[in-house]
Design a protein around this motif. Structure first.
Motif, PDB file in Angstrom:
ATOM      1  N   UNK A  32       8.670  -4.545  47.037  1.00 45.80           N
ATOM      2  CA  UNK A  32       9.888  -5.058  47.669  1.00 45.80           C
ATOM      3  C   UNK A  32      10.244  -4.265  48.915  1.00 45.80           C
ATOM      4  N   UNK A  33      10.069  -2.955  48.878  1.00 46.58           N
ATOM      5  CA  UNK A  33      10.343  -2.152  50.071  1.00 46.58           C
ATOM      6  C   UNK A  33       9.441  -2.574  51.226  1.00 46.58           C
ATOM      7  N   UNK A  34       8.168  -2.807  50.940  1.00 47.98           N
ATOM      8  CA  UNK A  34       7.212  -3.165  51.991  1.00 47.98           C
ATOM      9  C   UNK A  34       7.484  -4.550  52.564  1.00 47.98           C
ATOM     10  N   UNK A  35       7.740  -5.529  51.694  1.00 50.43           N
ATOM     11  CA  UNK A  35       7.963  -6.891  52.201  1.00 50.43           C
ATOM     12  C   UNK A  35       9.280  -6.953  52.975  1.00 50.43           C
ATOM     13  N   UNK A  36      10.285  -6.186  52.530  1.00 50.34           N
ATOM     14  CA  UNK A  36      11.554  -6.141  53.254  1.00 50.34           C
ATOM     15  C   UNK A  36      11.388  -5.437  54.598  1.00 50.34           C
TER      16      UNK A  36
END
Length: 324
Positions: free
Chosen positions: A45-49
């Motif tokens: 989630x951190x990466x896609x955000x």
């Protein structure tokens, strides 16, 4: 007051009224893009955000990110999408907790002229197609993980599965295609557990499964949150290599687990690139343009310890100091 001065004053009031209306819709003069996610925790989630937020900001948008607080709160995600509609965002990016709960919210967004884009998923609700989506095929990912299992267990063996959050589309689809693809390979699934996406929970469940099935050959981990938990449990038991780990996702902790000899096969999504692509699609739709393709599937990378140092991390992982 002369007629000329009256017209001039009227024009001033009209312009001020226009600026006020624009400020209400755009905030600080910038149009908004809204993102409603099940959680902002975890490497995926951190990466896609990171990809979505930085690309949207580069395109000139203010970004509103809303976190439902985990997969147990689908009703909160519905409320958050409604909140974004009230804010008159130009587009909404989302990864649904439960697509069945979002039909009404997506329909309301469309009635307001707001496109809804799948962020990492081609599904935004049970009965309404996304206006666009940037994703990787969850079924293909499961099939690639099955290929990894066959490579790791060429003579067959047993698997304990940390199958992901209960009811989450991505986890369910991924695991179903994995199970279908290992059929006939003399690989037996001896245990299957669903749980919240939390490293401590994954560690606890993996510890329990290791005690119950001390001769298990391989852990299937739905993503690297579960994979890192399994790797740590195996390390604590002194069984790295004897019990192997297969996971999806390649955050820093997953890389460290592989470099430490406690993970043997990773199927990595180009997660940052998925986020960037979703924001590019949102921008085109917000401008009234038609994207060349409404469904963009970003290809995967299969990673083994032999080439762990050759992975193009810029498409996969956010900078270490970036937080959503």
């Amino acid at each position: 007051m002369t007629t000329k001065s009256l017209i001039h004053r009227t024009l001033i009031f009209c312009v001020l009224g226009l600026f006020a209306a624009m400020s209400t819709a755009y905030g600080d003069g910038k149009p908004k893009i809204g993102i409603a996610m099940p959680t902002v925790e975890g490497d995926w989630y951190s990466a896609v955000l990171y990809g979505a937020v930085t690309e949207a900001e580069k395109l000139g948008y203010e970004v509103v990110v809303l976190d439902a607080g985990g997969f147990g709160h689908p009703e909160k995600q519905v409320d958050q999408i409604s909140n974004l509609i009230v804010q008159q965002v130009k587009a909404i990016l989302t990864d649904p907790i439960d697509p069945a709960t979002l039909d009404g919210a997506v329909r309301t967004a469309h009635q307001a002229g707001i496109p809804v884009i799948g962020l990492g998923t081609p599904v935004i609700s049970a009965n309404i197609q996304p206006d666009a989506a940037a994703t990787s095929s969850q079924c293909q990912l499961g099939e690639l993980m099955a290929d990894g299992a066959k490579r790791l267990l060429p003579n067959g063996g047993t698997i304990a599965a940390l199958a992901g959050p209960p009811g989450a589309y991505w986890a369910t689809e991924r695991y179903a295609c994995f199970v279908k693809s290992i059929a006939g390979a003399k690989i037996d699934i001896v245990a299957e557990r669903n749980s919240e996406e939390d490293p401590a929970t994954a560690l606890s469940i993996a510890n329990d499964l290791l005690q119950r099935f001390p001769k298990v050959s391989l852990f299937y981990a739905a993503d690297d949150t579960y994979g890192v938990g399994a790797g740590r449990a195996i390390q604590q038991a002194g069984k790295c290599g004897a019990v192997q780990v297969l996971m999806a996702g390649f955050g820093k902790a997953a890389e460290d687990t592989m470099r430490g000899g406690c993970a043997q096969f990773v199927v990595a999504q180009r997660t940052v690139l998925i986020g960037r692509t979703a924001s590019e699609l949102a921008d085109k739709l917000a401008r009234g343009e038609t994207p060349a393709s409404r469904l963009v599937e970003v290809p995967f990378l299969s990673i083994t310890p032999d080439h762990v140092g050759e992975v193009p991390l810029g498409d996969i992982r956010q900078p270490a100091d970036w937080k959503p």
